[in-house]
Design a protein around this motif. Structure first.
Motif, mmCIF file in Angstrom:
data_model
loop_
_atom_site.group_PDB
_atom_site.id
_atom_site.type_symbol
_atom_site.label_atom_id
_atom_site.label_comp_id
_atom_site.label_asym_id
_atom_site.label_seq_id
_atom_site.Cartn_x
_atom_site.Cartn_y
_atom_site.Cartn_z
ATOM 1 N N ALA A 69 21.731 110.468 44.966
ATOM 2 C CA ALA A 69 22.457 110.017 43.774
ATOM 3 C C ALA A 69 22.227 108.517 43.566
ATOM 4 O O ALA A 69 23.043 107.726 43.979
ATOM 5 N N VAL A 70 21.151 108.194 42.896
ATOM 6 C CA VAL A 70 20.033 109.059 42.580
ATOM 7 C C VAL A 70 18.739 108.374 43.013
ATOM 8 O O VAL A 70 18.705 107.160 43.190
ATOM 9 N N THR A 71 17.703 109.200 43.137
ATOM 10 C CA THR A 71 16.365 108.714 43.454
ATOM 11 C C THR A 71 15.624 108.373 42.161
ATOM 12 O O THR A 71 15.692 109.122 41.191
ATOM 13 N N CYS A 72 14.925 107.261 42.174
ATOM 14 C CA CYS A 72 14.026 106.913 41.071
ATOM 15 C C CYS A 72 12.599 107.269 41.501
ATOM 16 O O CYS A 72 12.032 106.600 42.364
ATOM 17 N N PRO A 73 11.998 108.307 40.915
ATOM 18 C CA PRO A 73 10.688 108.771 41.384
ATOM 19 C C PRO A 73 9.520 108.227 40.573
ATOM 20 O O PRO A 73 8.513 108.912 40.395
ATOM 21 N N VAL A 101 17.854 112.603 40.329
ATOM 22 C CA VAL A 101 16.908 111.575 39.895
ATOM 23 C C VAL A 101 17.459 110.811 38.700
ATOM 24 O O VAL A 101 18.335 111.281 37.968
ATOM 25 N N GLY A 102 16.908 109.609 38.502
ATOM 26 C CA GLY A 102 17.246 108.791 37.355
ATOM 27 C C GLY A 102 16.127 107.814 37.083
ATOM 28 O O GLY A 102 15.145 107.736 37.837
ATOM 29 N N SER A 103 16.281 107.041 36.019
ATOM 30 C CA SER A 103 15.213 106.130 35.606
ATOM 31 C C SER A 103 15.210 104.819 36.380
ATOM 32 O O SER A 103 14.309 104.000 36.212
ATOM 33 N N ILE A 166 16.974 119.854 40.467
ATOM 34 C CA ILE A 166 16.785 118.443 40.135
ATOM 35 C C ILE A 166 17.770 118.052 39.035
ATOM 36 O O ILE A 166 17.451 118.119 37.843
ATOM 37 N N PRO A 167 18.991 117.664 39.392
ATOM 38 C CA PRO A 167 19.909 117.107 38.389
ATOM 39 C C PRO A 167 19.452 115.715 37.977
ATOM 40 O O PRO A 167 18.811 114.998 38.763
ATOM 41 N N VAL A 168 19.788 115.323 36.753
ATOM 42 C CA VAL A 168 19.273 114.078 36.180
ATOM 43 C C VAL A 168 20.426 113.200 35.726
ATOM 44 O O VAL A 168 21.364 113.668 35.071
ATOM 45 N N SER A 169 20.331 111.913 36.055
ATOM 46 C CA SER A 169 21.322 110.936 35.649
ATOM 47 C C SER A 169 21.148 110.584 34.182
ATOM 48 O O SER A 169 20.015 110.459 33.695
ATOM 49 N N ALA A 175 18.969 108.916 27.457
ATOM 50 C CA ALA A 175 18.946 109.432 28.822
ATOM 51 C C ALA A 175 19.711 110.748 28.926
ATOM 52 O O ALA A 175 19.301 111.656 29.662
ATOM 53 N N ILE A 176 20.806 110.873 28.201
ATOM 54 C CA ILE A 176 21.563 112.125 28.207
ATOM 55 C C ILE A 176 20.731 113.250 27.604
ATOM 56 O O ILE A 176 20.706 114.377 28.117
ATOM 57 N N ALA A 177 20.019 112.952 26.519
ATOM 58 C CA ALA A 177 19.153 113.962 25.904
ATOM 59 C C ALA A 177 18.062 114.399 26.867
ATOM 60 O O ALA A 177 17.733 115.588 26.960
ATOM 61 N N LEU A 178 17.489 113.455 27.606
ATOM 62 C CA LEU A 178 16.463 113.806 28.582
ATOM 63 C C LEU A 178 17.052 114.656 29.701
ATOM 64 O O LEU A 178 16.448 115.651 30.122
ATOM 65 N N ALA A 179 18.233 114.275 30.191
ATOM 66 C CA ALA A 179 18.880 115.062 31.241
ATOM 67 C C ALA A 179 19.120 116.490 30.783
ATOM 68 O O ALA A 179 18.926 117.447 31.548
ATOM 69 N N ALA A 180 19.544 116.654 29.529
ATOM 70 C CA ALA A 180 19.780 118.000 28.995
ATOM 71 C C ALA A 180 18.480 118.790 28.911
ATOM 72 O O ALA A 180 18.469 120.007 29.114
ATOM 73 N N ARG A 181 17.389 118.108 28.621
ATOM 74 C CA ARG A 181 16.115 118.793 28.418
ATOM 75 C C ARG A 181 15.431 119.189 29.728
ATOM 76 O O ARG A 181 14.840 120.270 29.832
ATOM 77 N N ILE A 182 15.510 118.334 30.759
ATOM 78 C CA ILE A 182 14.701 118.588 31.952
ATOM 79 C C ILE A 182 15.523 118.813 33.215
ATOM 80 O O ILE A 182 14.961 119.176 34.247
ATOM 81 N N GLY A 183 16.849 118.594 33.166
ATOM 82 C CA GLY A 183 17.642 118.591 34.391
ATOM 83 C C GLY A 183 18.272 119.923 34.741
ATOM 84 O O GLY A 183 18.497 120.768 33.882
ATOM 85 N N ASP A 184 18.574 120.074 36.029
ATOM 86 C CA ASP A 184 19.341 121.217 36.522
ATOM 87 C C ASP A 184 20.808 120.851 36.693
ATOM 88 O O ASP A 184 21.555 121.535 37.382
ATOM 89 N N GLY A 185 21.224 119.776 36.066
ATOM 90 C CA GLY A 185 22.588 119.292 36.144
ATOM 91 C C GLY A 185 22.636 117.881 35.605
ATOM 92 O O GLY A 185 21.595 117.256 35.339
ATOM 93 N N PHE A 186 23.844 117.363 35.441
ATOM 94 C CA PHE A 186 24.080 116.058 34.821
ATOM 95 C C PHE A 186 24.795 115.165 35.817
ATOM 96 O O PHE A 186 25.790 115.568 36.431
ATOM 97 N N VAL A 187 24.312 113.923 35.967
ATOM 98 C CA VAL A 187 24.838 112.984 36.942
ATOM 99 C C VAL A 187 25.312 111.729 36.228
ATOM 100 O O VAL A 187 24.589 111.161 35.391
ATOM 101 N N THR A 188 26.530 111.269 36.563
ATOM 102 C CA THR A 188 27.038 110.021 36.011
ATOM 103 C C THR A 188 28.078 109.446 36.963
ATOM 104 O O THR A 188 28.318 110.007 38.042
ATOM 105 N N THR A 189 28.700 108.333 36.564
ATOM 106 C CA THR A 189 29.696 107.702 37.432
ATOM 107 C C THR A 189 31.017 107.429 36.723
ATOM 108 O O THR A 189 31.872 106.747 37.275
ATOM 109 N N GLN A 190 31.195 107.948 35.521
ATOM 110 C CA GLN A 190 32.436 107.750 34.778
ATOM 111 C C GLN A 190 32.958 109.100 34.289
ATOM 112 O O GLN A 190 32.167 110.002 34.016
#
Length: 319
Positions: A69-73, A101-103, A166-169, A175-190
């Motif tokens: 939470a989270v790796t930048c690849p 993962v995140g950016s 692979i959940p996406v931050s 970034a939210i649109a990208l997470a929805a498109r490619i992620g297996d879950g949604f990651v945030t801190t708020q």
């Protein structure tokens, strides 16, 4: 809502993170997050072990599932290498492993001397990197010549039995649109209900998960002061967290954040009700998983009190 523990690589050396993972399992936490950093956010935090070594050690002391939470690849480590690290971690983690993962942030990624791209390019790189990682994690023999990455005749031979999710931050609309498109879950801190709604509206599936900070201690003022000393950077606004390149810069920006501001956003001190109320906001916002990090050295009392009082009350409030 599943409640896990957030292992803070910025604050603790590797052996202590492994010990905390065991304590978390014993205290009734259901899963683990672990941060992936090259630098801490500030010098007061003072640590930053290599996350993949720590994951291997944690996997041998408890059966809790682990998520980065989270790796930048994208910059510091090539996605083909991240794919191999994720595959090995998933093989070793008896409770399961997810590659969050995140950016990324310049704080960690500038160290190789590569240019830190603009936000739109970082998201483009992340999308291409995740595509490469998924192909390699499938066991495919991969040759890839993309805009940002080249992979020559690569194949991962040591694979887990189950696919690696692979959940996406996501912070901000793109970034939210990208997470929805490619992620297996949604990651945030708020506990951001609007961000979660945007993720779901754009087709995002999988669990919505969030990380939160707490500072348990016998005196609220002292706990708030400790939280401010170690984590005032959590209150740095806007895109600064993505573009500031060094702990010293975060210390400068954190001068804008007061102890009272920190105490408003996270539970501090011994009041169980304060901890439950502030953390229950994530369940109320619709999140499926919450990962709580205890700030500071008083980990044993935190786990004792959370096991006996906070976790039972939080689970009752989240049902």
């Amino acid at each position: 809502m599943r409640i896990g523990y957030f292992l803070s690589s910025e604050e603790h050396p590797p052996e202590e993170l492994v010990r905390q993972a065991r304590l978390a399992a014993d205290a009734g936490f259901e899963a683990l997050w672990i941060s992936d950093h090259y630098h801490p956010w500030n010098h007061e935090q003072g640590q930053s072990p290599f996350v993949w070594s720590v994951i291997g050690a944690v996997s041998q002391v408890c059966d809790l599932p682990i998520t980065t939470a989270v790796t930048c690849p994208t910059v510091r480590i090539h996605p083909a290498v991240i794919a191999q690290a994720a595959a090995t971690s998933a093989r070793m983690c008896r409770g399961g492993f997810r590659l969050g993962v995140g950016s990324g942030e310049a704080l960690n990624e500038h160290v190789t001397g590569s240019r830190w791209p603009t936000a739109d390019v970082r998201l483009e790189m992340l999308e291409e990197a995740v595509g490469v990682i998924r192909r390699l994690l499938s066991g495919e023999r991969v040759s890839h010549h993309g805009r940002h990455y080249t992979v020559e005749d690569a194949r991962i031979f040591t694979l887990p039995d189950d696919p690696v999710e692979i959940p996406v931050s996501g912070f901000g609309p793109e970034a939210i649109a990208l997470a929805a498109r490619i992620g297996d879950g949604f990651v945030t801190t708020q506990p951001d209900q609007d961000a979660l709604a945007a993720y779901r509206e754009q087709g995002g599936t999988g669990p919505a998960m969030a990380g939160a900070k707490a500072c348990w201690g016998p005196d609220r003022d002292q706990a708030q002061a400790l939280a401010h000393r170690l984590w005032a950077n959590a209150g740095v606004p806007g895109e600064l967290a993505q573009v500031l390149p060094s702990p010293a810069h975060f210390e400068q920006a954190s001068q804008l954040v007061t102890p009272e501001m920190v105490g408003e956003t996270m539970p501090c001190g011994p009041d169980v009700e304060e901890h439950v109320t502030k953390l229950a906001a994530y369940a109320e916002a619709g999140f499926d998983e919450l990962y709580v990090a205890q700030i500071g050295p008083d980990q044993d009392d935190f786990f004792r009190v959370y096991e006996a009082e906070v976790l039972p009350a939080l689970r009752r409030s989240a049902t």
